[in-house]
Design an enzyme around this catalytic site. Sequence first.
Site, PDB file in Angstrom:
ATOM      1  N   LYS A 181       4.670  45.336 -26.104  1.00  0.00           N
ATOM      2  CA  LYS A 181       5.860  45.168 -26.949  1.00  0.00           C
ATOM      3  C   LYS A 181       6.598  43.847 -26.737  1.00  0.00           C
ATOM      4  O   LYS A 181       7.711  43.675 -27.219  1.00  0.00           O
ATOM      5  CB  LYS A 181       6.860  46.334 -26.796  1.00  0.00           C
ATOM      6  N   GLY A 191       5.361  41.033 -27.801  1.00  0.00           N
ATOM      7  CA  GLY A 191       4.912  40.105 -28.834  1.00  0.00           C
ATOM      8  C   GLY A 191       3.414  39.877 -28.810  1.00  0.00           C
ATOM      9  O   GLY A 191       2.912  38.863 -29.323  1.00  0.00           O
ATOM     10  N   THR A 192       2.673  40.833 -28.265  1.00  0.00           N
ATOM     11  CA  THR A 192       1.216  40.722 -28.131  1.00  0.00           C
ATOM     12  C   THR A 192       0.549  40.411 -29.476  1.00  0.00           C
ATOM     13  O   THR A 192      -0.266  39.481 -29.588  1.00  0.00           O
ATOM     14  CB  THR A 192       0.636  42.058 -27.599  1.00  0.00           C
ATOM     15  N   TRP A 240       1.651  39.240 -32.312  1.00  0.00           N
ATOM     16  CA  TRP A 240       2.003  37.925 -32.873  1.00  0.00           C
ATOM     17  C   TRP A 240       1.250  36.811 -32.135  1.00  0.00           C
ATOM     18  O   TRP A 240       0.630  35.935 -32.768  1.00  0.00           O
ATOM     19  CB  TRP A 240       3.511  37.736 -32.742  1.00  0.00           C
ATOM     20  N   HIS A 265      -2.709  43.085 -20.449  1.00  0.00           N
ATOM     21  CA  HIS A 265      -1.369  43.435 -19.949  1.00  0.00           C
ATOM     22  C   HIS A 265      -1.360  43.488 -18.419  1.00  0.00           C
ATOM     23  O   HIS A 265      -0.348  43.810 -17.816  1.00  0.00           O
ATOM     24  CB  HIS A 265      -0.966  44.838 -20.447  1.00  0.00           C
ATOM     25  N   ARG A 295       9.630  38.904 -23.238  1.00  0.00           N
ATOM     26  CA  ARG A 295      10.634  39.161 -24.262  1.00  0.00           C
ATOM     27  C   ARG A 295      11.840  39.817 -23.605  1.00  0.00           C
ATOM     28  O   ARG A 295      11.676  40.507 -22.575  1.00  0.00           O
ATOM     29  CB  ARG A 295      10.020  40.110 -25.310  1.00  0.00           C
ATOM     30  N   TYR A 341       9.401  35.345 -26.397  1.00  0.00           N
ATOM     31  CA  TYR A 341       9.397  35.778 -27.806  1.00  0.00           C
ATOM     32  C   TYR A 341      10.598  35.159 -28.522  1.00  0.00           C
ATOM     33  O   TYR A 341      10.513  34.774 -29.685  1.00  0.00           O
ATOM     34  CB  TYR A 341       9.474  37.309 -27.821  1.00  0.00           C
ATOM     35  N   ARG A 364       7.311  46.590 -36.793  1.00  0.00           N
ATOM     36  CA  ARG A 364       8.493  47.412 -37.061  1.00  0.00           C
ATOM     37  C   ARG A 364       9.548  46.521 -37.704  1.00  0.00           C
ATOM     38  O   ARG A 364       9.707  46.507 -38.912  1.00  0.00           O
ATOM     39  CB  ARG A 364       8.976  48.074 -35.740  1.00  0.00           C
TER      40      ARG A 364
HETATM   41  P1  PAP Z   1       1.416  45.699 -28.190  1.00  0.00           P
HETATM   42  O1  PAP Z   1       1.704  45.046 -26.872  1.00  0.00           O
HETATM   43  O2  PAP Z   1       1.329  47.186 -28.112  1.00  0.00           O
HETATM   44  O3  PAP Z   1       0.263  45.111 -28.916  1.00  0.00           O
HETATM   45  P2  PAP Z   1       3.411  44.086 -29.466  1.00  0.00           P
HETATM   46  O4  PAP Z   1       2.709  43.373 -30.534  1.00  0.00           O
HETATM   47  O5  PAP Z   1       3.765  43.335 -28.242  1.00  0.00           O
HETATM   48  O6  PAP Z   1       2.698  45.455 -29.104  1.00  0.00           O
HETATM   49  O7  PAP Z   1       4.801  44.650 -29.994  1.00  0.00           O
HETATM   50  C1  PAP Z   1       5.141  44.860 -31.304  1.00  0.00           C
HETATM   51  C2  PAP Z   1       6.451  44.126 -31.534  1.00  0.00           C
HETATM   52  O8  PAP Z   1       6.178  42.811 -32.014  1.00  0.00           O
HETATM   53  C3  PAP Z   1       7.269  44.820 -32.608  1.00  0.00           C
HETATM   54  O9  PAP Z   1       8.635  44.515 -32.317  1.00  0.00           O
HETATM   55  P3  PAP Z   1       9.821  45.431 -32.844  1.00  0.00           P
HETATM   56  O10 PAP Z   1       9.504  46.841 -32.499  1.00  0.00           O
HETATM   57  O11 PAP Z   1      11.036  44.933 -32.134  1.00  0.00           O
HETATM   58  O12 PAP Z   1       9.914  45.197 -34.307  1.00  0.00           O
HETATM   59  C4  PAP Z   1       6.762  44.099 -33.842  1.00  0.00           C
HETATM   60  O13 PAP Z   1       7.601  44.251 -34.957  1.00  0.00           O
HETATM   61  C5  PAP Z   1       6.706  42.671 -33.328  1.00  0.00           C
HETATM   62  N1  PAP Z   1       5.800  41.839 -34.121  1.00  0.00           N
HETATM   63  C6  PAP Z   1       4.549  42.134 -34.557  1.00  0.00           C
HETATM   64  N2  PAP Z   1       4.042  41.110 -35.259  1.00  0.00           N
HETATM   65  C7  PAP Z   1       4.986  40.145 -35.268  1.00  0.00           C
HETATM   66  C8  PAP Z   1       5.050  38.845 -35.849  1.00  0.00           C
HETATM   67  N3  PAP Z   1       4.032  38.347 -36.562  1.00  0.00           N
HETATM   68  N4  PAP Z   1       6.164  38.118 -35.650  1.00  0.00           N
HETATM   69  C9  PAP Z   1       7.198  38.608 -34.929  1.00  0.00           C
HETATM   70  N5  PAP Z   1       7.204  39.833 -34.362  1.00  0.00           N
HETATM   71  C10 PAP Z   1       6.119  40.584 -34.518  1.00  0.00           C
END
Ligand code: PAP
Length: 317
Positions: free
Chosen positions: A66, A68-69, A71, A130, A152, A219, A283
């Site tokens: 969570k 920003g993986t 992205w 991770h 983050r 992030y 999200r």
């Molecule tokens: P993971 O480690 O399980 O793969 P990860 O991608 O780190 O998850 O977390 C998802 C978060 O990144 C979400 O944040 P939020 O719940 O605060 O909204 C998701 O919305 C955000 N996210 C995914 N893709 C992007 C992007 N392209 N740009 C910015 N934030 C992003």
Amino acid sequence: MASIFETYKDKIATLPKERGWITKDHYMYQGFWHQSRHVISVESTMALQDTFKARPTDIYMVTLPKAGTTWLKALMFALVNRTRYKNDGLSTHPLLVSNPHNCLPQLEMEVVRNTPSYVDPHSTRLFSTHIPVTSLPQSILDHGCRIVYMCRNPKDVLVSLFHFANKLRRHNSSDLLTFEEAFKMFSKGMMVNGPYWDHVKGYHKVSLEHPENVFFLTYEDLTVDTMNNVKRLAKFLGYPFTKEEEAEGVVQEIVRLCSFENLSEVNKHGDLREGIPNDAFFRKGKIRDWTNHLTDEMSTILDEITKEKLHDLNISF
Ligand code: PAP
């Protein structure tokens, strides 16, 4: 996977255990919490430590869940492979049809793959993980492989994890967590590959010791100044933008391709191979959403832990 679970069964039975966020239990191994009987788990970490062989040219991106993986996976994949997909305004790009998690492999999965993700011995291998720095397979550190670490704001990690965990718990027909429960688990350090603070601190330390090998990013910085940070990242990865590319707007094109707006649209439907819905990774994609979830008291508690544990790190969220 079943044979890996069997191999480490006795070892895991001796580890301290607590209630998990998504899986039933979390286990404490080498100072960090892990899931068990899962792809991203204590068993896959142990198996990687026993068998994984890094190559000096490998590049690892590391995040806590969570942070920003998704992205960062998209950006690193797009940067390193940009000449392969440069025509047609990127319209045939894998990120336009597939989840970033399918484009850049998770290191934890290598131990359960029948064929490795990278068969060409000369290709630059990109992996995401991770795993805390103190539990990384030793060959990654021995080779001095390049590492990109992104963290983050812990309060936004908590909020994002709370929503993600409940989405999957609903999916699996499990009881939902209250935000109060999630807060308590997080502040005790209980999350996959947490404690949050120890994970960040470990990678920050190696980034100071080996700045040429470890690129440390937040992030928040990536959100506020995306263009400059993407250019810095490209340079660190060994794929700097040329003057011509900058003049042609390639940086903007990659930033747009990997934007929350674009990726969340592409990933509206379907599931990852592990059965997680693609849209669970998208999200809000904003900074400071914690202000909509945490009470003043919760915020103060997390600020105090962060100040105590990370005060000498000069990280601003
Ligand atoms: P993971 O480690 O399980 O793969 P990860 O991608 O780190 O998850 O977390 C998802 C978060 O990144 C979400 O944040 P939020 O719940 O605060 O909204 C998701 O919305 C955000 N996210 C995914 N893709 C992007 C992007 N392209 N740009 C910015 N934030 C992003």
